[in-house]
Motif scaffolding. Structure first.
Motif, PDB file in Angstrom:
ATOM      1  N   ALA A  45       0.637  -1.154  -0.069  1.00 38.35           N
ATOM      2  CA  ALA A  45      -0.053   0.102  -0.080  1.00 38.35           C
ATOM      3  C   ALA A  45       0.725   1.231  -0.060  1.00 38.35           C
ATOM      4  O   ALA A  45       0.227   2.481  -0.726  1.00 38.35           O
ATOM      5  CB  ALA A  45      -0.858  -0.047   1.178  1.00 38.35           C
ATOM      6  N   ILE A  46       1.770   1.182   0.973  1.00 42.62           N
ATOM      7  CA  ILE A  46       3.021   2.473   1.296  1.00 42.62           C
ATOM      8  C   ILE A  46       3.093   2.668  -0.189  1.00 42.62           C
ATOM      9  O   ILE A  46       3.589   3.912  -0.977  1.00 42.62           O
ATOM     10  CB  ILE A  46       3.683   1.851   2.300  1.00 42.62           C
ATOM     11  N   LEU A  47       3.754   1.847  -1.524  1.00 44.79           N
ATOM     12  CA  LEU A  47       4.467   1.518  -2.511  1.00 44.79           C
ATOM     13  C   LEU A  47       3.832   1.941  -3.554  1.00 44.79           C
ATOM     14  O   LEU A  47       3.895   2.711  -4.675  1.00 44.79           O
ATOM     15  CB  LEU A  47       4.738   0.246  -3.008  1.00 44.79           C
ATOM     16  N   LEU A  48       2.467   1.796  -3.525  1.00 42.00           N
ATOM     17  CA  LEU A  48       0.992   2.291  -4.219  1.00 42.00           C
ATOM     18  C   LEU A  48       0.589   3.590  -3.883  1.00 42.00           C
ATOM     19  O   LEU A  48      -0.115   4.557  -4.787  1.00 42.00           O
ATOM     20  CB  LEU A  48      -0.044   1.798  -4.844  1.00 42.00           C
ATOM     21  N   ARG A  49       1.456   3.889  -3.116  1.00 40.90           N
ATOM     22  CA  ARG A  49       0.811   5.352  -2.107  1.00 40.90           C
ATOM     23  C   ARG A  49      -0.621   5.877  -1.732  1.00 40.90           C
ATOM     24  O   ARG A  49      -1.253   6.903  -2.332  1.00 40.90           O
ATOM     25  CB  ARG A  49       1.181   6.762  -3.342  1.00 40.90           C
ATOM     26  N   LEU A  50      -1.195   4.912  -1.093  1.00 42.43           N
ATOM     27  CA  LEU A  50      -2.388   4.226  -0.990  1.00 42.43           C
ATOM     28  C   LEU A  50      -2.427   4.888   0.695  1.00 42.43           C
ATOM     29  O   LEU A  50      -1.557   4.531   1.239  1.00 42.43           O
ATOM     30  CB  LEU A  50      -2.891   3.425  -1.151  1.00 42.43           C
ATOM     31  N   PRO A  51      -3.513   5.452   1.115  1.00 40.71           N
ATOM     32  CA  PRO A  51      -4.012   5.903   2.399  1.00 40.71           C
ATOM     33  C   PRO A  51      -3.303   4.397   3.162  1.00 40.71           C
ATOM     34  O   PRO A  51      -4.373   3.237   2.935  1.00 40.71           O
ATOM     35  CB  PRO A  51      -5.247   6.672   3.461  1.00 40.71           C
ATOM     36  N   THR A  52      -3.451   4.351   4.668  1.00 47.85           N
ATOM     37  CA  THR A  52      -2.119   3.675   5.483  1.00 47.85           C
ATOM     38  C   THR A  52      -3.469   4.213   6.954  1.00 47.85           C
ATOM     39  O   THR A  52      -2.757   4.716   7.234  1.00 47.85           O
ATOM     40  CB  THR A  52      -1.433   2.696   5.191  1.00 47.85           C
ATOM     41  N   LEU A  53      -3.392   2.805   7.900  1.00 47.81           N
ATOM     42  CA  LEU A  53      -3.524   3.209   9.114  1.00 47.81           C
ATOM     43  C   LEU A  53      -3.884   1.509   9.479  1.00 47.81           C
ATOM     44  O   LEU A  53      -3.777   0.428   8.999  1.00 47.81           O
ATOM     45  CB  LEU A  53      -5.126   3.327   9.300  1.00 47.81           C
ATOM     46  N   ALA A  54      -2.408   2.002  10.663  1.00 48.55           N
ATOM     47  CA  ALA A  54      -2.228   1.082  11.264  1.00 48.55           C
ATOM     48  C   ALA A  54      -2.659   1.222  12.912  1.00 48.55           C
ATOM     49  O   ALA A  54      -3.221   1.622  13.879  1.00 48.55           O
ATOM     50  CB  ALA A  54      -0.310   0.811  12.162  1.00 48.55           C
TER      51      ALA A  54
END
Length: 379
Positions: free
Chosen positions: A126-135
């Motif tokens: 997701a980070i590589l695709l620049r998608l919003p992420t929540l941990a």
């Protein structure tokens, strides 16, 4: 193993936002993740999919809850053999590639990592695709997967104040817990004392070994005491035999000690308990807080980064629990003394339970879902 799909019979595709939840392995990861998913589905009409691995509880619990599950390759890096670490290192890039393919197919607005085997590859993709992420991090010290991505995630939902420093845009939300735990009332006076013993769904060998050794003396000291012991599917029979070998009669085992593989209605078991002897995984701690029950905690000594001890210390310092190490448990007198002292003082148990309740966060699932919806709106 190539990626494959497990689908629940009640899976539907409602209109609305799309969210992918990644991770699993143990109930501590899967159960809060399902609570978040239900809140997103029911309150926000979101389409939620899961990504996990074939070795985790998600393979059973996620389809049963009606959500779609995709499986990817991933494994352990900590507290395992060199051979296992090497296999995981080889599988990780393949897992990331599988997750990139899955994300491009599903096109979620947000990817949520809940820790566990599949969380790392999915969050990295997701980070590589620049998608919003929540941990989502329930423990006081993040696991390896969340530590690796902590500085790059869009936001984080954590359970402890001190955990915020590991992430960007972290907020203390607590851990989602079933509503039944919050509905538990203080234990009524005049009913039999009950000690609940459990070490998670698989049981805990140290508790299974230690409790039978002291049960006879504990039952003699408290004539009204009942013991309910969840020993795990593989250990229930041997644990029951250990109680008998330690001096309990078959009648005592039938009337005053109940050994089970798994307790299906855990909120009811918490409600009937005066004191709970258990591990200190994050979800267990959240359930203790929600139910307002006193506990004697035995942290799992091999937990990564000693996070179970750190979890327990939060309750210990709040006066909400007592702590016993596995090393101390090796001498049965320590366990007997701790349990006898606590069970002899109902007022102290009540006070501990009330302090535990102050650590509960009943709005956790709603708050986390709102954070996810906010990220989706900004995407």
């Amino acid at each position: 193993m190539t990626r494959r799909e497990v689908q629940g019979s009640r899976f539907e595709k409602p209109d609305g936002q799309r969210v992918l939840i990644a991770g699993g392995g143990t109930g501590g990861h899967v159960i809060p993740a399902l609570a978040i998913a239900r809140e997103l589905r029911d309150a926000h009409a979101a389409e939620v999919r899961f990504v996990g691995t074939a070795r985790g509880l998600e393979t059973r619990l996620v389809p049963e809850a009606g959500f779609r599950l995709d499986l990817v390759r991933s494994g352990q890096l900590k507290n395992v053999s060199l051979a296992t670490r090497m296999r995981t290192a080889l599988d990780l890039p393949l897992g990331v590639v599988e997750c990139v393919r899955l994300l491009r197919e599903f096109r979620p607005q947000v990817v949520v990592g809940v820790g566990g085997y599949a969380s790392g590859p999915a969050m990295l993709a997701a980070i590589l695709l620049r998608l919003p992420t929540l941990a989502f991090e329930p423990n006081s010290v993040p696991g390896l997967a969340n530590r690796l991505v902590g500085r790059w995630v869009s936001a984080a939902a954590v359970n402890f104040e001190q955990t915020q420093c590991y992430f960007r845009n972290a907020r203390v939300t607590g851990i989602p817990v079933r509503a039944e735990f919050f509905a538990i009332e203080p234990k009524s006076a005049g009913v039999p004392r009950r000690l609940l013993v459990f070490g998670g769904s698989q049981g805990a060998r140290v508790l299974n070994n230690a409790m039978p050794m002291i049960a006879q003396r504990l039952l003699e000291q408290f004539a009204d005491l009942e013991i309910v012991h969840q020993a795990g599917a593989r250990h229930a029979e041997s644990t029951a035999k250990a109680y008998v070998s330690a001096g309990l009669s078959e009648q005592q085992l039938a009337q005053r000690v109940r050994v089970r593989q798994y307790l299906e209605q855990m909120p009811s078991e918490f409600a009937a308990a005066d004191l709970i002897l258990c591990r200190s995984g994050a979800s267990t701690m959240a359930e203790l807080g929600a139910s307002g029950r006193a506990s004697l905690l035995v942290p799992f000594a091999l937990a990564s980064d000693d996070h179970q001890r750190r979890n327990a210390e939060v309750f210990l310092h709040a006066g909400a629990a007592r702590l016993l190490t596995e090393a101390e448990l090796a001498d049965p007198k320590w366990l007997l003394n701790e349990l006898a002292t606590l069970l002899a003082d109902p007022l102290a148990l009540h006070a501990m339970g009330e302090r535990a309740r102050t650590l509960a966060r009943p709005d956790a699932a709603r708050q986390i879902a709102l954070m996810i919806v906010d990220l989706a709106a900004k995407a």
